[in-house]
Design an enzyme around this catalytic site. Structure first.
Site, mmCIF file in Angstrom:
data_model
loop_
_atom_site.group_PDB
_atom_site.id
_atom_site.type_symbol
_atom_site.label_atom_id
_atom_site.label_comp_id
_atom_site.label_asym_id
_atom_site.label_seq_id
_atom_site.Cartn_x
_atom_site.Cartn_y
_atom_site.Cartn_z
ATOM 1 N N LYS A 10 -85.299 25.210 -13.072
ATOM 2 C CA LYS A 10 -83.900 24.829 -12.856
ATOM 3 C C LYS A 10 -83.276 24.236 -14.120
ATOM 4 O O LYS A 10 -83.982 23.817 -15.046
ATOM 5 C CB LYS A 10 -83.800 23.816 -11.707
ATOM 6 N N SER A 136 -97.143 30.494 -15.261
ATOM 7 C CA SER A 136 -95.712 30.181 -15.288
ATOM 8 C C SER A 136 -94.987 30.800 -16.476
ATOM 9 O O SER A 136 -95.562 30.975 -17.549
ATOM 10 C CB SER A 136 -95.530 28.658 -15.348
ATOM 11 N N GLY A 141 -93.420 20.699 -18.886
ATOM 12 C CA GLY A 141 -93.005 19.370 -19.323
ATOM 13 C C GLY A 141 -91.838 19.391 -20.285
ATOM 14 O O GLY A 141 -91.805 18.662 -21.261
ATOM 15 N N GLY A 143 -88.281 19.790 -19.086
ATOM 16 C CA GLY A 143 -86.971 19.573 -18.464
ATOM 17 C C GLY A 143 -86.478 20.717 -17.608
ATOM 18 O O GLY A 143 -85.405 20.639 -17.013
ATOM 19 N N LEU A 144 -87.262 21.813 -17.535
ATOM 20 C CA LEU A 144 -86.805 22.953 -16.728
ATOM 21 C C LEU A 144 -87.476 22.982 -15.347
ATOM 22 O O LEU A 144 -87.515 24.013 -14.680
ATOM 23 C CB LEU A 144 -87.039 24.280 -17.470
ATOM 24 N N GLY A 145 -88.012 21.838 -14.957
ATOM 25 C CA GLY A 145 -88.527 21.721 -13.586
ATOM 26 C C GLY A 145 -89.856 22.420 -13.349
ATOM 27 O O GLY A 145 -90.103 22.906 -12.240
ATOM 28 N N SER A 147 -92.757 21.074 -12.958
ATOM 29 C CA SER A 147 -93.570 20.377 -11.947
ATOM 30 C C SER A 147 -93.099 20.755 -10.541
ATOM 31 O O SER A 147 -93.916 21.003 -9.648
ATOM 32 C CB SER A 147 -93.498 18.854 -12.145
ATOM 33 N N GLU A 193 -94.344 16.442 -5.816
ATOM 34 C CA GLU A 193 -93.554 15.867 -6.914
ATOM 35 C C GLU A 193 -93.782 14.353 -7.022
ATOM 36 O O GLU A 193 -93.822 13.794 -8.119
ATOM 37 C CB GLU A 193 -92.059 16.143 -6.690
ATOM 38 N N ASP A 204 -85.153 18.570 -7.909
ATOM 39 C CA ASP A 204 -85.832 19.704 -8.557
ATOM 40 C C ASP A 204 -86.533 20.595 -7.531
ATOM 41 O O ASP A 204 -86.404 21.823 -7.566
ATOM 42 C CB ASP A 204 -86.856 19.200 -9.588
HETATM 43 N N1 LIG Z 1 -97.974 25.992 -14.778
HETATM 44 C C1 LIG Z 1 -98.539 24.783 -14.739
HETATM 45 N N2 LIG Z 1 -99.877 24.634 -14.912
HETATM 46 C C2 LIG Z 1 -100.436 23.413 -14.878
HETATM 47 N N3 LIG Z 1 -99.758 22.249 -14.699
HETATM 48 C C3 LIG Z 1 -98.425 22.328 -14.525
HETATM 49 C C4 LIG Z 1 -97.755 23.593 -14.538
HETATM 50 N N4 LIG Z 1 -96.448 23.353 -14.352
HETATM 51 C C5 LIG Z 1 -96.299 22.013 -14.226
HETATM 52 N N5 LIG Z 1 -97.475 21.385 -14.329
HETATM 53 C C6 LIG Z 1 -97.675 19.909 -14.202
HETATM 54 O O1 LIG Z 1 -96.403 19.282 -14.297
HETATM 55 C C7 LIG Z 1 -96.343 18.411 -15.460
HETATM 56 C C8 LIG Z 1 -94.967 18.484 -16.093
HETATM 57 O O2 LIG Z 1 -94.063 17.858 -15.227
HETATM 58 P P1 LIG Z 1 -92.809 17.039 -15.740
HETATM 59 O O3 LIG Z 1 -92.081 16.632 -14.530
HETATM 60 O O4 LIG Z 1 -93.225 15.977 -16.705
HETATM 61 O O5 LIG Z 1 -91.953 18.112 -16.578
HETATM 62 P P2 LIG Z 1 -90.948 19.242 -16.042
HETATM 63 O O6 LIG Z 1 -91.042 19.312 -14.557
HETATM 64 O O7 LIG Z 1 -91.230 20.486 -16.780
HETATM 65 O O8 LIG Z 1 -89.537 18.680 -16.498
HETATM 66 P P3 LIG Z 1 -88.373 17.949 -15.597
HETATM 67 O O9 LIG Z 1 -89.109 17.136 -14.566
HETATM 68 O O10 LIG Z 1 -87.648 17.088 -16.571
HETATM 69 O O11 LIG Z 1 -87.571 19.048 -15.073
HETATM 70 C C9 LIG Z 1 -97.458 18.930 -16.369
HETATM 71 O O12 LIG Z 1 -97.922 17.920 -17.237
HETATM 72 C C10 LIG Z 1 -98.525 19.322 -15.341
HETATM 73 O O13 LIG Z 1 -99.195 18.203 -14.836
HETATM 74 C C1 LIG Z 2 -84.828 12.892 -14.321
HETATM 75 C C2 LIG Z 2 -84.616 13.512 -12.944
HETATM 76 O O1 LIG Z 2 -83.348 13.052 -12.447
HETATM 77 C C3 LIG Z 2 -84.522 15.027 -13.009
HETATM 78 C C4 LIG Z 2 -85.709 15.693 -13.617
HETATM 79 O O2 LIG Z 2 -85.469 17.099 -13.641
HETATM 80 C C5 LIG Z 2 -85.715 13.045 -12.022
HETATM 81 C C6 LIG Z 2 -85.443 13.318 -10.560
HETATM 82 O O3 LIG Z 2 -84.291 13.443 -10.155
HETATM 83 O O4 LIG Z 2 -86.425 13.393 -9.817
HETATM 84 MG MG LIG Z 3 -90.662 17.619 -13.320
#
Ligand SMILES: Nc1ncnc2c1ncn2[C@@H]1O[C@H](COP(=O)(O)OP(=O)(O)OP(=O)(O)O)[C@@H](O)[C@H]1O
Ligand SMILES: C[C@@](O)(CCO)CC(=O)[O-]
Ligand SMILES: [Mg+2]
Length: 391
Positions: A10, A136, A141, A143-145, A147, A193, A204
């Site tokens: 996202k 994926s 990690g 910002g594109l969601g 997790s 999450e 997200d």
């Molecule tokens: N394809 C994947 N394989 C293994 N672990 C993953 C995978 N995708 C996400 N993760 C887990 O999610 C963590 C990243 O989550 P984080 O919320 O920090 O970043 P994001 O979701 O990419 O960004 P944001 O929350 O800002 O949108 C990774 O460190 C790992 O633990």
């Molecule tokens: C930083 C944040 O607002 C968005 C992360 O994509 C955290 C959340 O809403 O869970």
């Molecule tokens: Mg995340």
């Protein structure tokens, strides 16, 4: 039986972080997905372990079912149809299982994702042996969601082979769920999450489950319909960060400066609502689109200023803003910030002009070491397919 699920990443157009504190935020699914495959061994396989393969990070783990039974205190007492939070006792037990994996320092960030996997898997399927493969298209990690996409795809795959969903296995190709099944996927994904973020707002996992574009406030989802063409350049600063730590940092600042931060969150709420109003208002002609794009750009800049107030910007984000400003383009961070990905609104009214400007800006950003990508906005949510399995 084998199943494959996919869930999109996202972008957040307005309202990240403030949404954790009750403000409105606006988010859209993008056409980059996380895929989860799930297969149960047949009796001939003689396999008595739960296996997890994380292809993006080239890691594979295996837990004998005997070990899961020995360590996890509440196995078999949970119901797949009623999502619940992980107890303190189970959190500790899962942490001990993950600790035994001896992840090297560079891969410690994966521990939270593996914990979420163990919680979701054992809550829905107990200690049943299985092989789960994750891959994926999203940068992890950033910002594109990633997790949330992981948690949604995992929940969808796990639930689709559980007794709590009655699905038609005969259907070929990608298929989605009905509203109540989507709701169940979303609730479990939110629990996942929580294991990764600590205090997620739920935006997200909700946009990844339902797709399209949404407005989100205090757990309440509103679907947004728009016919405004929207193009964003996504620039990955390639600076790694951790959403959980950034969210905690904003909460600490809010605890130190309660009244000032409440005003910041209120301002973000107004910005998000204005963004929604602009996106939803009917498009009459090119002039109207230009006007809307200008207003949207200005609101993105204002939101970025407030994100800086929250302490989640970064030198690399400021560098992208400076570069795009030379071309009169508006930029804000997206997701948790602290590095990660940045959004730049691209004009759609003059495609020839936009084309040249965009090429130049991408070249300049990539010369700085950043990675640019364009992603389709507002597409599909989670889907499953009963054909094909990658191992
Ligand atoms: N394809 C994947 N394989 C293994 N672990 C993953 C995978 N995708 C996400 N993760 C887990 O999610 C963590 C990243 O989550 P984080 O919320 O920090 O970043 P994001 O979701 O990419 O960004 P944001 O929350 O800002 O949108 C990774 O460190 C790992 O633990
Ligand atoms: C930083 C944040 O607002 C968005 C992360 O994509 C955290 C959340 O809403 O869970
Ligand atoms: Mg995340």
């Amino acid at each position: 039986m084998e199943v494959r699920a996919r869930a999109p990443g996202k972008i957040i157009l307005a309202g990240e972080h403030a949404v954790v504190h009750g403000s409105t935020a606006v988010s859209a699914a993008i056409d980059l997905y996380t895929y989860v495959s799930l297969r149960f061994p047949t009796p001939h396989d003689n396999d008595d372990a739960l296996k997890l393969q994380l292809k993006d990070v080239d890691l594979e783990f295996s837990w004998p079912v005997g070990k899961l039974k020995e360590v996890l205190p509440e196995l078999g007492i949970k119901s797949a149809s009623s999502p619940s939070s992980c107890s303190l006792e189970t959190t500790k037990a899962i942490a001990s299982l993950v600790e035994e994996l001896n992840l090297v320092d560079a891969k410690l960030g994966l521990a939270s994702g593996i914990s979420a996997f163990l919680w979701l898997y054992t809550s829905i399927h107990g200690e049943k042996p299985a092989k789960v493969v994750v891959t994926s298209e999203l940068p992890l990690g950033s910002g594109l969601g990633s997790s949330a996409a992981l948690c949604v795809a995992l929940s969808a795959a796990l639930l689709s082979l559980s007794d709590s969903l009655k699905l038609d296995f005969g259907h070929q190709g990608w298929q989605t769920f009905g509203d109540s099944e989507l709701d169940l996927v979303n609730k479990w994904a939110f629990e996942g999450e929580k294991m990764i973020h600590g205090r997620p707002s739920g935006i997200d996992n909700t946009v990844s489950t339902f797709g399209n574009m949404i407005k989100f406030r205090s757990g309440e989802l509103t679907h947004i319909k728009t016919n405004m063409p929207l193009k964003m350049l996504v620039t990955n600063t390639k600076v790694g960060r951790n959403t959980s730590a950034l969210v905690a940092g904003v909460s600490e600042r809010a605890a130190r400066h309660g009244s000032a931060m409440a005003s910041v969150f209120k301002a973000v709420d107004s910005i998000s609502n204005e963004v929604v109003a602009i996106i939803q208002s009917p498009v009459s002609d090119d002039l109207a689109i230009t006007e809307k794009e200008e207003k949207l750009g200005e609101l993105m800049e204002m939101n970025q200023g407030l994100l800086q107030c929250m302490g989640v910007s970064h030198g690399t984000i400021e560098a992208v803003i400076k570069t795009t400003l030379k071309y009169k383009l508006a930029t804000k961070l997206t997701g948790a910030g602290g590095g990660g990905c940045v959004l730049t609104l691209l004009p759609t009214h003059d495609l020839v002009l936009a084309g040249t400007v965009v090429d130049k800006v991408i070249r300049e950003l990539e010369e700085c070491g950043f990675k640019c990508l364009t992603a389709g906005i507002g597409g599909r949510g989670m889907e499953i397919s009963f054909s094909g399995f990658s191992s």
